[in-house]
Design a protein around this motif. Structure first.
Motif, PDB file in Angstrom:
ATOM      1  N   ALA A 146       5.061  -9.212  -1.633  1.00 43.91           N
ATOM      2  CA  ALA A 146       4.468  -8.927  -0.325  1.00 43.91           C
ATOM      3  C   ALA A 146       5.510  -8.924   0.790  1.00 43.91           C
ATOM      4  N   ASP A 147       6.626  -9.632   0.594  1.00 44.06           N
ATOM      5  CA  ASP A 147       7.681  -9.664   1.616  1.00 44.06           C
ATOM      6  C   ASP A 147       8.261  -8.275   1.868  1.00 44.06           C
ATOM      7  N   PHE A 148       8.050  -7.347   0.927  1.00 39.67           N
ATOM      8  CA  PHE A 148       8.615  -6.002   1.051  1.00 39.67           C
ATOM      9  C   PHE A 148       7.522  -4.945   1.114  1.00 39.67           C
ATOM     10  N   GLY A 149       6.317  -5.387   1.427  1.00 42.77           N
ATOM     11  CA  GLY A 149       5.208  -4.448   1.566  1.00 42.77           C
ATOM     12  C   GLY A 149       4.657  -3.955   0.245  1.00 42.77           C
ATOM     13  N   LEU A 150       4.911  -4.696  -0.841  1.00 39.72           N
ATOM     14  CA  LEU A 150       4.433  -4.306  -2.159  1.00 39.72           C
ATOM     15  C   LEU A 150       3.096  -4.980  -2.458  1.00 39.72           C
ATOM     16  N   ASP A 151       2.202  -4.265  -3.073  1.00 41.75           N
ATOM     17  CA  ASP A 151       0.841  -4.754  -3.310  1.00 41.75           C
ATOM     18  C   ASP A 151       0.735  -5.408  -4.688  1.00 41.75           C
ATOM     19  N   PHE A 152       1.536  -6.470  -4.890  1.00 41.22           N
ATOM     20  CA  PHE A 152       1.475  -7.254  -6.127  1.00 41.22           C
ATOM     21  C   PHE A 152       1.396  -8.734  -5.757  1.00 41.22           C
ATOM     22  N   GLU A 153       0.603  -9.504  -6.492  1.00 47.85           N
ATOM     23  CA  GLU A 153       0.579 -10.954  -6.269  1.00 47.85           C
ATOM     24  C   GLU A 153       1.802 -11.614  -6.871  1.00 47.85           C
ATOM     25  N   ALA A 154       2.288 -11.070  -7.968  1.00 46.99           N
ATOM     26  CA  ALA A 154       3.498 -11.585  -8.630  1.00 46.99           C
ATOM     27  C   ALA A 154       4.296 -10.384  -9.131  1.00 46.99           C
ATOM     28  N   TRP A 155       5.579 -10.629  -9.411  1.00 46.05           N
ATOM     29  CA  TRP A 155       6.441  -9.540  -9.870  1.00 46.05           C
ATOM     30  C   TRP A 155       6.013  -9.090 -11.272  1.00 46.05           C
ATOM     31  N   PRO A 156       5.720  -7.814 -11.475  1.00 41.66           N
ATOM     32  CA  PRO A 156       5.385  -7.312 -12.819  1.00 41.66           C
ATOM     33  C   PRO A 156       6.606  -7.354 -13.741  1.00 41.66           C
ATOM     34  N   ASP A 157       6.362  -7.311 -15.034  1.00 45.14           N
ATOM     35  CA  ASP A 157       7.440  -7.327 -16.024  1.00 45.14           C
ATOM     36  C   ASP A 157       7.990  -5.920 -16.246  1.00 45.14           C
ATOM     37  N   GLU A 158       8.352  -5.282 -15.156  1.00 42.71           N
ATOM     38  CA  GLU A 158       8.934  -3.941 -15.191  1.00 42.71           C
ATOM     39  C   GLU A 158       9.653  -3.711 -13.872  1.00 42.71           C
ATOM     40  N   PRO A 159      10.607  -2.794 -13.825  1.00 44.21           N
ATOM     41  CA  PRO A 159      11.290  -2.512 -12.552  1.00 44.21           C
ATOM     42  C   PRO A 159      10.308  -1.984 -11.509  1.00 44.21           C
ATOM     43  N   ILE A 160      10.506  -2.420 -10.261  1.00 43.50           N
ATOM     44  CA  ILE A 160       9.638  -2.017  -9.160  1.00 43.50           C
ATOM     45  C   ILE A 160      10.482  -1.350  -8.080  1.00 43.50           C
ATOM     46  N   ASP A 161      10.099  -0.140  -7.676  1.00 42.54           N
ATOM     47  CA  ASP A 161      10.801   0.541  -6.591  1.00 42.54           C
ATOM     48  C   ASP A 161      10.436  -0.092  -5.252  1.00 42.54           C
ATOM     49  N   LEU A 162      11.439  -0.267  -4.385  1.00 42.31           N
ATOM     50  CA  LEU A 162      11.202  -0.771  -3.043  1.00 42.31           C
ATOM     51  C   LEU A 162      10.888   0.390  -2.092  1.00 42.31           C
ATOM     52  N   PRO A 163      10.025   0.168  -1.116  1.00 40.87           N
ATOM     53  CA  PRO A 163       9.724   1.241  -0.154  1.00 40.87           C
ATOM     54  C   PRO A 163      10.963   1.705   0.605  1.00 40.87           C
ATOM     55  N   GLU A 164      11.834   0.766   0.939  1.00 40.90           N
ATOM     56  CA  GLU A 164      13.096   1.059   1.620  1.00 40.90           C
ATOM     57  C   GLU A 164      14.183   0.174   1.017  1.00 40.90           C
ATOM     58  N   PRO A 165      15.441   0.640   0.980  1.00 41.58           N
ATOM     59  CA  PRO A 165      16.510  -0.219   0.468  1.00 41.58           C
ATOM     60  C   PRO A 165      16.612  -1.523   1.247  1.00 41.58           C
ATOM     61  N   VAL A 166      16.906  -2.590   0.546  1.00 44.76           N
ATOM     62  CA  VAL A 166      17.074  -3.917   1.140  1.00 44.76           C
ATOM     63  C   VAL A 166      18.545  -4.293   1.063  1.00 44.76           C
ATOM     64  N   VAL A 167      19.105  -4.831   2.146  1.00 46.55           N
ATOM     65  CA  VAL A 167      20.495  -5.285   2.172  1.00 46.55           C
ATOM     66  C   VAL A 167      20.515  -6.794   2.359  1.00 46.55           C
ATOM     67  N   GLU A 168      21.295  -7.489   1.530  1.00 42.92           N
ATOM     68  CA  GLU A 168      21.443  -8.938   1.610  1.00 42.92           C
ATOM     69  C   GLU A 168      22.925  -9.293   1.602  1.00 42.92           C
ATOM     70  N   PHE A 169      23.205 -10.534   1.965  1.00 45.60           N
ATOM     71  CA  PHE A 169      24.585 -11.022   2.006  1.00 45.60           C
ATOM     72  C   PHE A 169      24.688 -12.285   1.166  1.00 45.60           C
ATOM     73  N   SER A 170      25.749 -12.358   0.358  1.00 47.03           N
ATOM     74  CA  SER A 170      25.994 -13.581  -0.402  1.00 47.03           C
ATOM     75  C   SER A 170      27.464 -13.961  -0.291  1.00 47.03           C
ATOM     76  N   THR A 171      27.761 -15.207  -0.633  1.00 41.86           N
ATOM     77  CA  THR A 171      29.139 -15.687  -0.579  1.00 41.86           C
ATOM     78  C   THR A 171      29.950 -15.062  -1.707  1.00 41.86           C
ATOM     79  N   LYS A 172      31.261 -15.011  -1.512  1.00 40.08           N
ATOM     80  CA  LYS A 172      32.150 -14.421  -2.514  1.00 40.08           C
ATOM     81  C   LYS A 172      33.051 -15.448  -3.177  1.00 40.08           C
ATOM     82  N   TYR A 173      33.590 -16.399  -2.432  1.00 42.37           N
ATOM     83  CA  TYR A 173      34.624 -17.278  -2.967  1.00 42.37           C
ATOM     84  C   TYR A 173      34.136 -18.671  -3.324  1.00 42.37           C
TER      85      TYR A 173
END
Length: 340
Positions: A146-173
């Motif tokens: 639901a955080d990405f506008g998807l109509d699922f209560e839980a993540w299905p056991d298959e790949p799910i397309d996002l409505p729009e690309p999501v960008v995140e940041f993580s540490t490297k070192y």
């Protein structure tokens, strides 16, 4: 420098100038942040080098600055990818500086890092972009559909397309990578602006997605790393390979995820030990979780190594639209890994 490629310095970077050097790609592989595994995959290194070179050349053609200078031919000359007859294993690059990142336990001193970095440094972030949420994606454990506008209560056991690309940041070192809030990412980026980093990541994502589609591949997610020099962000490390990104072909993963999932199925004791060691290290404020892991990974069976080799090489041929490697047709290679 990494577990799968070696790093050669020809002229070191200074506070005011970029240096020169090269990545030397090996056939080693790493899963679950373990580092070098006990075996290797023939031609994997050349596959990553060729795909990375093709993508850097595509970025440069679109005006996106990078640290890429060409691939190293057998003659030792630095040339564009299409001027090589044999699969290259060395990529010539511009070098920036990588200051030490002091830490006590899991507390990292980015202020000290940037005091030394100045305006010529490798940004200590990975910028992750996601077009889909494949099975195995870490996003499933950190967010709900639901955080990405998807109509699922839980993540299905298959790949799910996002409505729009999501960008995140993580540490490297840091010893164990962690995802960051936008404010934390902006602080860790130093002089580089987090909005500019996101914009570059989205442009890279668009280019790789388009190239993948031309080859019949679906681009699911990936990451970039960047350097900052003299007020400019440049794409660094390697871009758009089967190690940095997830691709699929007719619903089958075509990336390092194949090896991850195979280890989960065939070496669950090791995978569980890795997760337990990471959790214990976090609880006890220990930086290196590997010293807490009581189980070591076993080598892959020969038929698995052969299947993964063909996945890398056939996938690279398709991506480049060129028979650079002696490999089976992509459909045949994919069917083999589907049946592992």
């Amino acid at each position: 420098m990494t577990s799968v490629k070696e790093f050669r310095v020809e002229e070191a970077a200074t506070a005011d100038e970029l240096g020169t050097g090269a990545f030397v790609f090996t056939d080693d592989y790493s899963v679950f942040d373990w580092g070098k595994m006990p075996d290797s995959i023939p031609n994997k290194g050349a596959s990553l080098c060729a795909m990375g070179a093709a993508n850097f050349e595509a970025l440069e053609a679109e005006g996106i600055p990078t640290h890429y200078r060409g691939v190293v031919a057998n003659s030792g000359e630095v040339v564009p990818l299409d001027e090589t007859a044999a699969p290259p294993r060395e990529m010539a690059i511009d070098l920036t500086r990588v200051p030490d990142l002091p830490h006590e336990g899991r507390e990292y001193d980015y202020t000290a890092f940037h005091e030394e970095a100045g305006e010529n440094y490798l940004i200590p972030l990975e910028i992750v972009f996601r077009n889909t949420v494949p099975v195995g994606s870490s996003l499933r454990s950190r967010a709900d559909p639901a955080d990405f506008g998807l109509d699922f209560e839980a993540w299905p056991d298959e790949p799910i397309d996002l409505p729009e690309p999501v960008v995140e940041f993580s540490t490297k070192y840091e010893e164990s990578d962690r995802y960051l809030t936008r404010d934390n990412a902006d602080y860790i980026a130093g002089e580089a602006d987090v909005d500019d980093l996101e914009e570059v990541a989205r442009e890279v994502n668009d280019i790789v997605t388009e190239k993948a589609a031309e080859a019949g591949l679906k681009h699911e997610d990936g990451k970039i790393e960047c350097l900052y020099f003299d007020g400019e962000i440049r794409v660094a490390d390697v871009v758009g390979t089967f190690d940095e990104n997830r691709f699929s072909y007719e619903g089958q993963q075509l990336s390092k995820e194949v090896v991850r999932q195979y280890h989960k199925r065939t070496q669950p004791e090791w995978v569980d030990a890795v997760e337990a060691a990471k959790a214990r290290a976090k609880d006890e404020d220990i930086a290196d979780w590997r010293e807490l892991c009581a189980v070591d990974p076993e080598p892959l069976d020969d038929h698995v190594v052969d299947a993964v080799r063909d996945m890398y090489t056939a996938g690279t041929n398709a991506y480049l639209d060129r028979e650079l490697f002696s490999a089976p047709p992509l459909s045949e290679a994919v069917e083999t890994v589907r049946n592992l």
